[in-house]
Write an enzyme that holds these catalytic residues in place. Structure first.
Site, short mmCIF file in Angstrom:
data_model
loop_
_atom_site.label_atom_id
_atom_site.label_comp_id
_atom_site.label_asym_id
_atom_site.label_seq_id
_atom_site.Cartn_x
_atom_site.Cartn_y
_atom_site.Cartn_z
N GLN A 1 2.96 9.91 1.51
CA GLN A 1 4.28 9.31 1.31
C GLN A 1 4.97 9.75 0.02
OE1 GLN A 1 2.64 5.21 2.17
NE2 GLN A 1 4.68 4.98 3.03
N CYS B 1 6.62 -0.57 6.37
CA CYS B 1 6.15 0.67 5.75
C CYS B 1 7.24 1.16 4.79
CB CYS B 1 5.88 1.71 6.83
SG CYS B 1 5.33 3.30 6.17
N LEU B 2 6.83 1.58 3.60
CA LEU B 2 7.82 2.04 2.61
C LEU B 2 8.58 3.28 3.08
CD1 LEU B 2 5.82 1.52 -0.73
CD2 LEU B 2 7.65 0.08 0.20
N GLY C 1 0.83 -1.20 0.00
CA GLY C 1 0.00 0.00 0.00
C GLY C 1 0.86 1.24 0.00
N HIS D 1 -1.85 6.88 7.82
CA HIS D 1 -0.98 7.79 7.05
C HIS D 1 -1.73 9.09 6.72
CE1 HIS D 1 2.87 5.97 6.26
NE2 HIS D 1 2.34 4.85 5.81
N HIS E 1 -3.45 0.85 8.33
CA HIS E 1 -2.12 1.46 8.20
C HIS E 1 -2.17 2.68 7.27
CE1 HIS E 1 2.43 1.02 7.83
NE2 HIS E 1 2.15 1.82 6.81
N GLU E 2 -2.87 2.52 6.14
CA GLU E 2 -2.93 3.61 5.16
C GLU E 2 -3.83 4.76 5.63
OE1 GLU E 2 -0.67 3.52 2.99
OE2 GLU E 2 -0.22 1.40 3.24
#
Ligand code: NI
Length: 169
Positions: A50, A93-94, A45, A139, A135-136
């Site tokens: 991000q 996480c990226l 995701g 963000h 999670h997203e």
């Protein structure tokens, strides 16, 4: 176009994203780029924060398979149900390369959102996909997975944070 992914402690990661009022060509271009960027980074995701855009948009690869991706576009998500029962599973996480923490998340989550064709839909998810959705959404609210750390993993995080160099804003 592959966009640069903001890494912690980039300031944009801590900001709250704003609702998308209209799906314009530039929003559609951003979504295309986000999907491409997520795939290139082999992520599950990616949220707009991000890639430096404060819009309430995230993308998911619902197949979890890079070779057969099934991207899902989520615009203006609202949580309409969240299971009280939680499960603990490893999460990455990226924006935090090589950091994996066991985070507790609801077993099931239901959200209402809009897709890139401006169609309303409801997504009823459980397990890993529910975890990814939470999670997203975090963000988009400037919340990061490290904020949910369990005390037993605090040392892992402190070690990681010492290692990373502060990035210029
Ligand atoms: Ni993330």
């Amino acid at each position: 176009m592959i966009l640069p992914i903001r890494k912690y402690p980039n300031q944009t990661l801590r900001k709250k994203a704003q609702r998308v009022e209209k799906i314009t060509d530039s929003i559609l271009a951003l979504i295309d780029n986000m999907i491409e960027t997520m795939m290139a980074a082999d992520g599950l995701g990616l949220a707009a924060n991000q890639v430096g855009s404060l819009k309430r948009i995230f993308v998911l690869n619902t197949s979890f398979d890079k070779k057969a991706p099934e991207p899902l576009v989520v615009i203006n998500p609202e949580i309409i149900f969240q299971d009280e029962k939680e499960f603990i599973e490893e999460e990455g996480c990226l924006s935090f390369p090589e950091l994996y923490l066991k985070i507790s998340r609801p077993e099931r989550v239901k959200i209402q959102a809009v897709d890139n064709y401006n169609r309303d839909y409801i997504l009823d998810t459980s397990g890993i996909l529910a975890k990814a959705v939470m999670h997203e959404i975090d963000h988009l609210n400037g919340v990061l997975f490290i904020d949910h750390i369990r005390p037993e993993e605090e040392k892992i995080l402190q070690k990681y944070l010492k290692k990373i160099k502060p990035t210029v804003k």
